[in-house]
Write a protein that holds these residues in place. Structure first.
Motif, PDB file in Angstrom:
ATOM      1  N   ASP A  67      -7.123  29.059  21.559  1.00 18.42           N
ATOM      2  CA  ASP A  67      -6.072  27.535  21.767  1.00 18.42           C
ATOM      3  C   ASP A  67      -6.226  26.625  20.904  1.00 18.42           C
ATOM      4  O   ASP A  67      -7.160  25.726  20.991  1.00 18.42           O
ATOM      5  CB  ASP A  67      -6.199  27.158  23.168  1.00 18.42           C
ATOM      6  CG  ASP A  67      -5.246  26.351  23.780  1.00 18.42           C
ATOM      7  OD1 ASP A  67      -4.215  26.032  22.891  1.00 18.42           O
ATOM      8  OD2 ASP A  67      -5.117  25.845  24.901  1.00 18.42           O
ATOM      9  N   GLU A  68      -5.333  26.543  19.724  1.00 17.42           N
ATOM     10  CA  GLU A  68      -5.251  25.674  18.752  1.00 17.42           C
ATOM     11  C   GLU A  68      -6.776  25.485  18.158  1.00 17.42           C
ATOM     12  O   GLU A  68      -7.232  24.285  18.115  1.00 17.42           O
ATOM     13  CB  GLU A  68      -4.929  24.188  19.249  1.00 17.42           C
ATOM     14  CG  GLU A  68      -3.638  24.533  20.142  1.00 17.42           C
ATOM     15  CD  GLU A  68      -2.456  23.539  19.445  1.00 17.42           C
ATOM     16  OE1 GLU A  68      -2.377  22.906  18.559  1.00 17.42           O
ATOM     17  OE2 GLU A  68      -1.434  23.441  20.300  1.00 17.42           O
TER      18      GLU A  68
ATOM     19  N   THR B 188      -0.655  26.842  26.221  1.00 18.65           N
ATOM     20  CA  THR B 188      -1.887  26.688  26.918  1.00 18.65           C
ATOM     21  C   THR B 188      -1.989  27.283  28.217  1.00 18.65           C
ATOM     22  O   THR B 188      -2.765  28.339  28.583  1.00 18.65           O
ATOM     23  CB  THR B 188      -2.571  25.648  27.081  1.00 18.65           C
ATOM     24  OG1 THR B 188      -2.689  24.720  25.704  1.00 18.65           O
ATOM     25  CG2 THR B 188      -3.971  25.419  27.766  1.00 18.65           C
TER      26      THR B 188
END
Ligand code: ADP
Ligand code: MG
Length: 344
Positions: free
Chosen positions: A160-161, A45
């Motif tokens: 991000d995910e 991240t």
């Protein structure tokens, strides 16, 4: 030749005593689906936020499409980010959510409507533009978030995910969907996940991160078949690591033959005897955890082609594990060591 979509050069970022990103060099080509894979806390991240400009690096240089953007604020970078929690505006309709970025940019209404329509089509949500986010399923909300980012036509889309909150079946559907969309729009994707299967499924190339450092970069099959370090071997797939005659190497479970009494190995195979300690049924296949007589534990995998229940009878049995030496991969200790030295 076009400059790469993204280039990182010696990028570092600390939070107090925590070195979140520990000197990363990376090049992502235009149109690539590039994945940053690593366990929780490995710096994924932070790296994404550095690329987007939400954080600035302590050292190093960040280039987008050949331009140094290291000190450019986020809204002036040709990137868009899709977060795990979607962050849709709850009071706006789907259409308004998707068109928001275009409105802020001052794009005229007619063009806005057309682009929103196209984006809706692409994520297969046509007809739902008047709904509010709370009238959508998790998968649909995720699609809106994606459409909202894609509609701005960024050079690089950072994710991000994005599928982290979805259940397994939906996640697998969305993986293919995302891949389809990425190929269609041709936007460079930098995709963050901690899920190795997701990374292997979706990526053109991937980087494996550990403790803020890149352990290996390559296409999925190369990273899986030829892990550069023991960490990579262990993080991606089940790793069987053996050391024989001073050489450490990896054998993937599917490359191991489990021979029973009377079964002969093929010529040229390495064979070692052991005992089946545990049998793990995983639906399509069964894992056999075998303790070699020399002490190492290895996992072998077999497709479940026999009648149900047969596999469990193997527990406690004497077997021999056989493998073709060419199917192993020697761990590169030279590299691991020089990396460790460089990190000091
Ligand atoms: P990942 O996304 O791979 O889980 P992160 O980039 O979120 O990893 O975090 C990397 C490391 O940096 C972790 O040790 C985390 O605790 C630390 N970290 C991240 N953001 C902050 C912050 N804002 N303040 C302090 N520490 C942080
Ligand atoms: Mg994270």
């Amino acid at each position: 030749m076009r400059p790469p979509a993204l280039r990182l050069d010696g990028v570092r970022k600390s939070y107090g005593h925590v070195l979140a990103v520990a000197g990363v060099d990376l090049t992502v080509e235009v149109g690539e689906f590039f994945t940053l894979l690593g366990p929780s806390g490995s710096g994924k991240t932070t790296l994404l936020r550095l690329i987007a400009g939400f954080e600035s690096p302590d050292a190093g240089r960040i280039e987008l499409a050949g331009h140094d953007v290291t000190s450019t604020p986020p809204h002036l970078r040709q990137t868009n980010t899709v977060f795990q929690d979607y962050a849709l505006f709850p009071h706006m309709t789907v259409g308004e959510n998707i068109g928001y970025g275009l409105r802020v940019k001052g794009i005229a209404k007619a063009e806005r409507r057309e682009r929103v329509e196209r984006a809706l089509n692409m994520v297969r949500l046509s007809g739902l533009e008047r709904r509010k986010p709370n009238q959508l399923s998790g998968g649909q909300r995720q699609r809106v978030a994606l459409a909202r980012a894609v509609v701005n036509e960024p050079e690089v889309l950072l994710l991000d995910e994005p599928l982290g909150a979805l259940d397994l079946k939906l996640r697998q559907e969305m993986q293919l969907e995302l891949k389809r969309i990425q190929k269609k729009v041709g936007i460079t994707f930098v995709y963050v996940t901690h899920d190795q299967e997701e990374a292997l499924t979706m990526s053109d190339r991937m980087a494996v991160l550990s403790n803020g450092k890149i352990e290996q970069v390559g296409p999925p099959d190369e990273v899986y078949e030829r892990p550069a370090t023991e960490f990579v071997a262990g993080f991606i797939g089940i790793s069987n690591v053996l050391e024989r005659d001073g050489v450490r190497f990896v054998i993937r479970p599917e490359k191991l033959r489990m021979l029973e009494e009377g079964q002969e190995a093929q010529r040229g195979m390495n064979v070692e005897p052991g005992t089946v300690e545990q049998v793990v049924y995983v639906g399509m296949s069964t894992r056999y955890i075998v303790r070699l007589d020399r002490g190492d534990q290895l996992v072998a995998v077999r497709q479940n082609m026999d009648a149900p229940g047969q596999a469990l009878r193997y527990e406690g049995r004497r077997v021999r594990l056989a493998w073709v030496p060419g199917h192993t991969y020697v761990l590169d200790h030279q590299r691991a060591r020089s990396d460790a030295a460089a990190g000091d």
